[in-house]
Design a protein around this motif. Structure first.
Motif, mmCIF file in Angstrom:
data_model
loop_
_atom_site.group_PDB
_atom_site.id
_atom_site.type_symbol
_atom_site.label_atom_id
_atom_site.label_comp_id
_atom_site.label_asym_id
_atom_site.label_seq_id
_atom_site.Cartn_x
_atom_site.Cartn_y
_atom_site.Cartn_z
ATOM 1 N N GLY A 101 0.828 -1.209 0.000
ATOM 2 C CA GLY A 101 0.000 0.000 0.000
ATOM 3 C C GLY A 101 0.858 1.253 0.000
ATOM 4 O O GLY A 101 0.597 2.214 -0.737
ATOM 5 N N LEU A 102 1.908 1.227 0.807
ATOM 6 C CA LEU A 102 2.811 2.370 0.904
ATOM 7 C C LEU A 102 3.560 2.594 -0.416
ATOM 8 O O LEU A 102 3.668 3.725 -0.905
ATOM 9 N N MET A 103 4.035 1.492 -1.009
ATOM 10 C CA MET A 103 4.751 1.597 -2.292
ATOM 11 C C MET A 103 3.828 2.155 -3.381
ATOM 12 O O MET A 103 4.222 2.991 -4.191
ATOM 13 N N ALA A 104 2.561 1.712 -3.378
ATOM 14 C CA ALA A 104 1.573 2.189 -4.361
ATOM 15 C C ALA A 104 1.334 3.691 -4.183
ATOM 16 O O ALA A 104 1.211 4.431 -5.169
ATOM 17 N N ALA A 105 1.287 4.136 -2.934
ATOM 18 C CA ALA A 105 1.084 5.568 -2.657
ATOM 19 C C ALA A 105 2.252 6.386 -3.208
ATOM 20 O O ALA A 105 2.055 7.434 -3.822
ATOM 21 N N TYR A 106 3.493 5.893 -3.013
ATOM 22 C CA TYR A 106 4.671 6.613 -3.523
ATOM 23 C C TYR A 106 4.662 6.689 -5.049
ATOM 24 O O TYR A 106 5.222 7.613 -5.629
ATOM 25 N N ARG A 107 4.010 5.710 -5.692
ATOM 26 C CA ARG A 107 3.987 5.692 -7.163
ATOM 27 C C ARG A 107 2.867 6.542 -7.765
ATOM 28 O O ARG A 107 2.772 6.666 -8.985
ATOM 29 N N LEU A 108 2.027 7.157 -6.925
ATOM 30 C CA LEU A 108 0.921 7.981 -7.429
ATOM 31 C C LEU A 108 1.471 9.175 -8.211
ATOM 32 O O LEU A 108 2.575 9.640 -7.926
ATOM 33 N N PRO A 109 0.710 9.695 -9.209
ATOM 34 C CA PRO A 109 1.197 10.826 -10.011
ATOM 35 C C PRO A 109 1.439 12.072 -9.154
ATOM 36 O O PRO A 109 0.784 12.258 -8.119
ATOM 37 N N LYS A 110 2.418 12.863 -9.554
ATOM 38 C CA LYS A 110 2.732 14.080 -8.793
ATOM 39 C C LYS A 110 2.964 15.277 -9.726
ATOM 40 O O LYS A 110 3.871 16.083 -9.492
ATOM 41 N N GLN A 111 2.152 15.340 -10.801
ATOM 42 C CA GLN A 111 2.273 16.464 -11.744
ATOM 43 C C GLN A 111 1.619 17.728 -11.169
ATOM 44 O O GLN A 111 2.300 18.672 -10.806
ATOM 45 N N SER A 112 0.288 17.708 -11.113
ATOM 46 C CA SER A 112 -0.457 18.895 -10.662
ATOM 47 C C SER A 112 -0.395 19.066 -9.145
ATOM 48 O O SER A 112 -0.008 18.141 -8.420
ATOM 49 N N GLU A 113 -0.818 20.242 -8.688
ATOM 50 C CA GLU A 113 -0.871 20.508 -7.241
ATOM 51 C C GLU A 113 -1.862 19.554 -6.576
ATOM 52 O O GLU A 113 -1.636 19.081 -5.460
ATOM 53 N N GLU A 114 -2.967 19.283 -7.318
ATOM 54 C CA GLU A 114 -3.993 18.384 -6.787
ATOM 55 C C GLU A 114 -3.413 16.968 -6.642
ATOM 56 O O GLU A 114 -3.630 16.296 -5.634
ATOM 57 N N ASP A 115 -2.673 16.531 -7.671
ATOM 58 C CA ASP A 115 -1.974 15.235 -7.627
ATOM 59 C C ASP A 115 -1.101 15.156 -6.374
ATOM 60 O O ASP A 115 -1.148 14.190 -5.617
ATOM 61 N N LYS A 116 -0.291 16.192 -6.227
ATOM 62 C CA LYS A 116 0.696 16.211 -5.137
ATOM 63 C C LYS A 116 0.027 16.093 -3.779
ATOM 64 O O LYS A 116 0.485 15.366 -2.895
ATOM 65 N N SER A 117 -1.061 16.853 -3.638
ATOM 66 C CA SER A 117 -1.734 16.845 -2.343
ATOM 67 C C SER A 117 -2.406 15.492 -2.091
ATOM 68 O O SER A 117 -2.392 14.975 -0.969
#
Lengths: 210, 210
Positions: free
Chosen positions: B85-101
């Motif tokens: 679960g933690l590894m999947a969270a780290y792999r989430l997209p981080k382009q937009s501000e919304e993504d990042k949050s």
């Protein structure tokens, strides 16, 4: 082979009132888990970007940890065989004088095997502890806690094996062998305790104080 | 289920470069082995001639050791799930501000689960240590070493779980939870070390000095 049983079945068999598998087999499994975790640290580190300098060392550690893992895995069944052999010797007839002397001889032989088996397990665990130290020094930081778990597993296995030496030593007729076995296990215990704490402290430092 | 794999396969999977199963699962297996060995001492002692006075106590210990064993066995897979679960969270997209949050929120949530999982393992292992003590006090002398192996396995598992708490705590944003988790694991470590050594010494004394 006992290690061909599932983890669930192994645990059920351990918990049952049957004399085997018991603490001797559990010790060998713990030692093998320690060796496996050392191999894991090596496998993750080998080829990792930024860890090129550790490559040769991690490959050398892995060769040894996989070899000692095979020995420890084989000991899971060997411990059961040693215990069963000893129980069979105790069940031999003891009517005639000839019976008695043959039984005593069989007991001594099997007691010796049942002492050598955990002693050999303890020696292998001491090797795992030394390998875990090398893995903790050079391994990839992201799996360094696994080197820590590896050293703890191996140390618990070594101390468990010591208890299995202590069980059999008082009954041995050959007091020279008994003294040698006791002296060796004491030395292994003394040395491994300090080494384990050093590796644990190193891993904990690398993880950063919380 | 991971505990439906054979012991051999579990060890191979542990040794492989795959991130799971790792030290967290190994800790849960060690804890479950400790609980199983406590149950074994109870099972052998219950109904044993000369141990009638220990019957009720051994039955009470067995009920608890089997219950904690089930919890620890379930944690072998739970630890893998928490890590994945933690590894999947780290792999989430981080382009937009919304993504990042959204990603930061998912990481925090999964870090918390990945901290609670080993903390729960450590709590269960502390229970095993207390049960091993009762087994070592009342259990049949012929299997008393198994209570000793049980306490060593549970203590190694508890310390291993602590390392897995330490990994995640520094990254937690919720510093109140981080402090509480650290304080609890430190307390469990302190208390269990003394208790484990007391049980080990008791078992060693009962086995007779070699």
């Amino acid at each position: 082979m006992i290690t061909e049983r599932t983890v669930d079945t192994f645990l059920d068999d351990l918990a049952s009132g049957a004399p085997t598998p018991g603490g001797g087999s559990a010790a060998a499994v713990m030692g093998a888990m320690g060796a496996a975790l050392v191999s894991m640290v090596c496998n993750v580190t080998i080829g990792k970007k930024g860890y090129e300098a550790a490559d040769a060392e991690m490959k050398s550690v892995r060769t040894e940890s996989e070899s000692v893992r095979r020995r420890l895995t084989a000991m899971v069944a060997a411990d059961v065989a040693a215990f069963d052999g000893l129980m069979a010797a105790y069940r031999l007839p003891k009517q005639s004088e000839e019976d008695k002397s043959r039984r005593a001889e069989a007991i001594e032989l099997n007691l010796r095997a049942a002492t050598e088996s955990p002693l050999d397990c303890a020696r292998a665990c001491a090797e795992v502890i030394a390998l875990a130290k090398r893995a903790a020094v050079c391994g990839y930081l992201g799996v360094i806690s696994d080197a820590g778990v590896g050293v703890l597993a191996a140390h618990a296995a070594l101390r468990s094996a010591a208890l299995n030496v202590y069980i059999n030593v008082p009954s041995l007729k050959d007091r020279t062998f008994a003294s040698l076995a006791t002296a060796e296990i004491e030395k292994l215990l003394d040395h491994s305790a300090a080494e384990t704490e050093a590796v644990f402290a190193l891993v904990r430092d690398k993880l950063g104080k919380p």
